[in-house]
Design an enzyme around this catalytic site. Structure first.
Site, PDB file in Angstrom:
ATOM      1  N   ALA A 162       0.832  -1.213   0.000  1.00  0.00           N
ATOM      2  CA  ALA A 162       0.000   0.000   0.000  1.00  0.00           C
ATOM      3  C   ALA A 162       0.868   1.266   0.000  1.00  0.00           C
ATOM      4  O   ALA A 162       2.017   1.249   0.452  1.00  0.00           O
ATOM      5  CB  ALA A 162      -0.908  -0.011   1.233  1.00  0.00           C
ATOM      6  N   PRO A 163       0.289   2.375  -0.462  1.00  0.00           N
ATOM      7  CA  PRO A 163       1.004   3.662  -0.486  1.00  0.00           C
ATOM      8  C   PRO A 163       0.719   4.479   0.782  1.00  0.00           C
ATOM      9  O   PRO A 163      -0.035   4.059   1.653  1.00  0.00           O
ATOM     10  CB  PRO A 163       0.397   4.340  -1.704  1.00  0.00           C
ATOM     11  N   TRP A 164       1.288   5.675   0.845  1.00  0.00           N
ATOM     12  CA  TRP A 164       1.208   6.502   2.052  1.00  0.00           C
ATOM     13  C   TRP A 164       0.092   7.525   2.044  1.00  0.00           C
ATOM     14  O   TRP A 164      -0.113   8.229   3.029  1.00  0.00           O
ATOM     15  CB  TRP A 164       2.539   7.234   2.304  1.00  0.00           C
ATOM     16  N   LYS A 188       2.031  -4.904   3.404  1.00  0.00           N
ATOM     17  CA  LYS A 188       3.171  -4.005   3.636  1.00  0.00           C
ATOM     18  C   LYS A 188       2.739  -2.568   3.352  1.00  0.00           C
ATOM     19  O   LYS A 188       2.572  -2.174   2.207  1.00  0.00           O
ATOM     20  CB  LYS A 188       4.361  -4.350   2.724  1.00  0.00           C
ATOM     21  N   PRO A 189       2.543  -1.765   4.413  1.00  0.00           N
ATOM     22  CA  PRO A 189       2.245  -0.342   4.193  1.00  0.00           C
ATOM     23  C   PRO A 189       3.504   0.394   3.710  1.00  0.00           C
ATOM     24  O   PRO A 189       4.591  -0.178   3.662  1.00  0.00           O
ATOM     25  CB  PRO A 189       1.842   0.152   5.591  1.00  0.00           C
ATOM     26  N   GLU A 191       6.639   2.842   4.098  1.00  0.00           N
ATOM     27  CA  GLU A 191       7.559   3.042   5.224  1.00  0.00           C
ATOM     28  C   GLU A 191       7.221   4.301   6.026  1.00  0.00           C
ATOM     29  O   GLU A 191       7.396   4.350   7.248  1.00  0.00           O
ATOM     30  CB  GLU A 191       9.014   3.185   4.730  1.00  0.00           C
ATOM     31  N   SER A 242       2.559   3.732  -7.270  1.00  0.00           N
ATOM     32  CA  SER A 242       2.857   4.417  -8.527  1.00  0.00           C
ATOM     33  C   SER A 242       2.961   3.420  -9.677  1.00  0.00           C
ATOM     34  O   SER A 242       3.244   2.235  -9.478  1.00  0.00           O
ATOM     35  CB  SER A 242       4.170   5.187  -8.380  1.00  0.00           C
ATOM     36  N   GLU A 263      -3.403  -1.249  -8.633  1.00  0.00           N
ATOM     37  CA  GLU A 263      -4.081   0.056  -8.549  1.00  0.00           C
ATOM     38  C   GLU A 263      -2.987   1.105  -8.621  1.00  0.00           C
ATOM     39  O   GLU A 263      -2.264   1.320  -7.645  1.00  0.00           O
ATOM     40  CB  GLU A 263      -4.821   0.192  -7.212  1.00  0.00           C
ATOM     41  N   CYS A 297      -5.065   9.708  -5.808  1.00  0.00           N
ATOM     42  CA  CYS A 297      -4.878   9.178  -7.163  1.00  0.00           C
ATOM     43  C   CYS A 297      -6.019   9.569  -8.088  1.00  0.00           C
ATOM     44  O   CYS A 297      -5.861   9.541  -9.299  1.00  0.00           O
ATOM     45  CB  CYS A 297      -4.709   7.668  -7.104  1.00  0.00           C
ATOM     46  N   GLU A 393       1.977  12.626 -13.289  1.00  0.00           N
ATOM     47  CA  GLU A 393       1.277  12.647 -12.005  1.00  0.00           C
ATOM     48  C   GLU A 393       2.121  13.452 -11.014  1.00  0.00           C
ATOM     49  O   GLU A 393       3.248  13.070 -10.691  1.00  0.00           O
ATOM     50  CB  GLU A 393       1.078  11.222 -11.483  1.00  0.00           C
TER      51      GLU A 393
HETATM   52  P1  NAD Z   1       5.116   4.017  -4.454  1.00  0.00           P
HETATM   53  O1  NAD Z   1       4.829   3.283  -5.718  1.00  0.00           O
HETATM   54  O2  NAD Z   1       6.395   4.720  -4.321  1.00  0.00           O
HETATM   55  O3  NAD Z   1       5.053   3.017  -3.206  1.00  0.00           O
HETATM   56  C1  NAD Z   1       3.909   2.233  -2.965  1.00  0.00           C
HETATM   57  C2  NAD Z   1       4.314   1.055  -2.105  1.00  0.00           C
HETATM   58  O4  NAD Z   1       5.214   0.228  -2.843  1.00  0.00           O
HETATM   59  C3  NAD Z   1       5.036   1.417  -0.807  1.00  0.00           C
HETATM   60  O5  NAD Z   1       4.609   0.550   0.210  1.00  0.00           O
HETATM   61  C4  NAD Z   1       6.492   1.132  -1.160  1.00  0.00           C
HETATM   62  O6  NAD Z   1       7.285   0.788  -0.040  1.00  0.00           O
HETATM   63  C5  NAD Z   1       6.348  -0.062  -2.062  1.00  0.00           C
HETATM   64  N1  NAD Z   1       7.468  -0.300  -2.957  1.00  0.00           N
HETATM   65  C6  NAD Z   1       8.376   0.607  -3.430  1.00  0.00           C
HETATM   66  N2  NAD Z   1       9.275  -0.022  -4.234  1.00  0.00           N
HETATM   67  C7  NAD Z   1       8.916  -1.328  -4.269  1.00  0.00           C
HETATM   68  C8  NAD Z   1       9.450  -2.473  -4.925  1.00  0.00           C
HETATM   69  N3  NAD Z   1      10.535  -2.399  -5.707  1.00  0.00           N
HETATM   70  N4  NAD Z   1       8.830  -3.663  -4.750  1.00  0.00           N
HETATM   71  C9  NAD Z   1       7.727  -3.766  -3.975  1.00  0.00           C
HETATM   72  N5  NAD Z   1       7.182  -2.715  -3.317  1.00  0.00           N
HETATM   73  C10 NAD Z   1       7.764  -1.501  -3.471  1.00  0.00           C
HETATM   74  O7  NAD Z   1       3.856   4.964  -4.237  1.00  0.00           O
HETATM   75  P2  NAD Z   1       3.659   6.046  -3.088  1.00  0.00           P
HETATM   76  O8  NAD Z   1       4.579   7.168  -3.394  1.00  0.00           O
HETATM   77  O9  NAD Z   1       3.700   5.392  -1.756  1.00  0.00           O
HETATM   78  O10 NAD Z   1       2.128   6.467  -3.342  1.00  0.00           O
HETATM   79  C11 NAD Z   1       1.739   7.337  -4.330  1.00  0.00           C
HETATM   80  C12 NAD Z   1       1.303   6.588  -5.575  1.00  0.00           C
HETATM   81  O11 NAD Z   1       0.236   5.682  -5.270  1.00  0.00           O
HETATM   82  C13 NAD Z   1       0.737   7.502  -6.635  1.00  0.00           C
HETATM   83  O12 NAD Z   1       1.228   7.117  -7.889  1.00  0.00           O
HETATM   84  C14 NAD Z   1      -0.768   7.257  -6.556  1.00  0.00           C
HETATM   85  O13 NAD Z   1      -1.476   7.554  -7.716  1.00  0.00           O
HETATM   86  C15 NAD Z   1      -0.804   5.821  -6.222  1.00  0.00           C
HETATM   87  N6  NAD Z   1      -2.114   5.462  -5.642  1.00  0.00           N
HETATM   88  C16 NAD Z   1      -3.003   4.789  -6.421  1.00  0.00           C
HETATM   89  C17 NAD Z   1      -4.254   4.455  -5.920  1.00  0.00           C
HETATM   90  C18 NAD Z   1      -5.252   3.703  -6.758  1.00  0.00           C
HETATM   91  O14 NAD Z   1      -6.243   3.249  -6.217  1.00  0.00           O
HETATM   92  N7  NAD Z   1      -5.037   3.550  -8.056  1.00  0.00           N
HETATM   93  C19 NAD Z   1      -4.591   4.802  -4.614  1.00  0.00           C
HETATM   94  C20 NAD Z   1      -3.659   5.497  -3.849  1.00  0.00           C
HETATM   95  C21 NAD Z   1      -2.404   5.816  -4.383  1.00  0.00           C
END
Ligand code: NAD
Length: 505
Positions: A162-164, A188-189, A191, A242, A263, A297, A393
């Site tokens: 999940a993202p933050w 895994k939320p 960090e 992302s 997502e 998002c 984005e």
């Molecule tokens: P991110 O992609 O950087 O990180 C998301 C998650 O992935 C975090 O828990 C991170 O620790 C983990 N992660 C990072 N690298 C990884 C790897 N190599 N392998 C496995 N896991 C890994 O995204 P973010 O910056 O936390 O959140 C923002 C993004 O989330 C934006 O792009 C937003 O659009 C997207 N988002 C999408 C939705 C949806 O429903 N489509 C909802 C909320 C957020």
């Protein structure tokens, strides 16, 4: 900043035993790397924890695997009862959850109190009910010699990431459909935001959901995240984040032949036709672009306004943005909190600063004088459709407005990014609305509104925004395996079809 109005909540005490929740207990990580959670409104540390290493992921997956037979074997009614209690426990902890979410994210307390927490409680209650409605196709004789039916079964141990931006709601969206369908899960939320996912899992335990059904691993994406996605005992990966990281997750999941739900990012268009209610569109654009400081998002990011309304729309948005109160998330009057981190603030500022060479910053475009990660509501005009500010984005409080002439042009521009998560159309003409909802490529199209979500309806994207659905009964398509069961009805030792392999009729 004085957070004196806050209820007493101290993550250092609450999570003194560590930030990994495995088999119903908190424990420290074993990666050897520590992470500090920062309050983005003040820049001050609020909690420090040891990140999960691969051994912690293994332990969490083992706990989920051990809990699976009992949970998958429970009746829908038993799972539903436990989840109804879960919803009640979450509601009892509403103030504490809202506080923790505001603390770790910098979200205004009115947003966490009125949206994040009640939305999560409602989602939990929804899936408690939906757990009893899982069904397969009823039995039928589709061949004269056989009876067929469909069993809908859990897929097994689910590994979710999940993202933050909405940590509590994302934990809920990942965990609830998975466990309602009889799976167990390791989440895994991000960090930066470990607190409310842990509290969510603790509430489940308090409600009587067995240990090991929900496990939380707080670790780095590249270490814990990749290990979870590649884990041989994990049957499915559900990822929200992302598009860039989603592609990496897809590579690893594909290599281990996992079911995958993605997502990903968004760049939602907001299309205003010339018959729209201008005041409604202006209010909608400001609310839709600034919610959660634009870190949503589905946020409105690109407003396309038909030429007759364009000037008035830009003026209206600029005036309304100027009234938005930026400040302490714990002040009930604050409209806009900081971004999640100083790094995210600088990233957003970078997009705006680069846009100055080719576009006009009408309002905002600066960080207020504060130790927090704040950025003012920002309105940009004059950008070309293919420019970075229109295509990428940004994930911050930034709205770009562009004019269009014909309906064809407006709809084509709306579809002209790689993303397809959400969109809105603003018009009083039912035929225009109908056309826009048909032609805009997105997982959700609002008409005369932008942002609202409800537990009963699916959330998920098209194009580079991913595939699969969160929320609603549609999410069960991701979290269940459909099995065809076929009974022979003839009791013949030699079936009619055997002649295609040996002998004649
Ligand atoms: P991110 O992609 O950087 O990180 C998301 C998650 O992935 C975090 O828990 C991170 O620790 C983990 N992660 C990072 N690298 C990884 C790897 N190599 N392998 C496995 N896991 C890994 O995204 P973010 O910056 O936390 O959140 C923002 C993004 O989330 C934006 O792009 C937003 O659009 C997207 N988002 C999408 C939705 C949806 O429903 N489509 C909802 C909320 C957020």
């Amino acid at each position: 900043m004085d957070h004196s109005a806050e209820p007493a909540f101290h993550p250092r005490d609450r999570f003194a035993d560590g930030a990994q929740y495995i088999a119903g207990e908190l424990r420290p990580g074993t990666s050897g790397t520590r992470h500090t959670v920062i309050d983005p409104a003040t820049g001050q540390a609020v909690y420090e924890y040891e990140l999960a290493g691969t051994a912690d992921v293994d332990a969490a997956v083992a706990a989920a695997r051990e809990a699976l037979p009992q949970w998958a074997g429970a009746t829908p009614g038993e799972r539903s009862d436990a989840m109804h209690r879960f919803a009640a426990v979450l509601a009892e902890h509403a103030d504490e959850l809202a506080h923790a979410e505001s603390l770790q994210c910098g979200k205004p307390i009115k947003l966490t109190t009125e949206f994040d927490v009640p939305g999560t409680v409602d989602n939990t209650a929804f899936f408690a009910g939906a757990a009893r409605h899982l069904e397969g196709k009823a039995a039928g004789e589709y061949s004269g010699d056989h009876t067929s039916y469909v069993r809908r079964e859990p897929v097994g141990v689910v590994g979710s990431i999940a993202p933050w931006n909405y940590p509590l709601q994302m934990a809920a969206w990942k965990i609830l459909p998975a466990i309602a369908a009889g799976n167990t899960i390791v989440l895994k939320p991000a960090e930066l935001t470990p607190l409310t996912s842990l509290m969510f899992a603790q509430a489940a335990t308090e409600a009587g959901i067995p240990a090991g059904v929900i496990n939380i691993i707080n670790g780095a994406g590249k270490v814990a995240g990749e290990h979870l996605v590649g884990h041989p005992d994990v049957a499915m990966t559900s990822f929200t984040g992302s598009t860039g990281v989603g592609k990496r997750v897809a590579e690893i999941a594909t290599a281990t032949v996992k079911r995958l739900h993605l997502e990903l990012g968004g760049k939602a268009p907001f299309v205003v036709f010339d018959d729209a209610d201008l005041e409604a569109a202006v209010n909608g654009a400001v609310a839709g672009s600034l919610i959660n400081t634009g870190q949503d998002c589905t946020a409105a990011t690109r407003a396309y306004v038909q030429r007759p309304l364009y000037d008035a729309f830009v003026a209206g948005v600029a005036d309304l943005m100027a009234t938005v109160r930026v400040g302490d998330p714990f002040d009930a009057k604050t409209d806009l909190g900081p971004l999640i981190s100083h790094a995210q603030r600088d990233r957003v500022a970078g997009f705006v600063d680069r846009a100055r060479s080719y576009a006009t910053v009408v309002t905002g475009g600066e960080a207020p004088d504060s130790p927090g990660a704040y950025y003012r509501p920002t309105l940009i005009t004059g950008a070309a459709q293919d420019s970075e500010i229109v295509q990428a984005e940004i994930f911050g409080p930034v709205l770009v407005v562009l004019p269009f002439d014909t309906d064809d042009e407006g709809l084509a521009l709306a579809n002209d990014t790689p993303y397809g998560l959400a969109a809105s159309a603003w018009t009083r003409d039912v035929f225009r609305a109908g056309r826009a909802t048909r032609e805009i490529q997105a997982g959700c199209v609002w008409v005369n509104d932008h942002i609202p979500i409800i537990s009963e309806m699916p959330h998920g994207g098209a194009k580079a925004s991913g595939y699969g659905k969160d929320m609603s009964a549609y999410s069960f398509e991701e979290y269940t395996q459909v099995k065809h069961v076929m009974y022979d009805n003839t009791a013949l030792a030699r079936k009619d079809w055997h002649r295609t392999v040996f002998g004649d009729r």
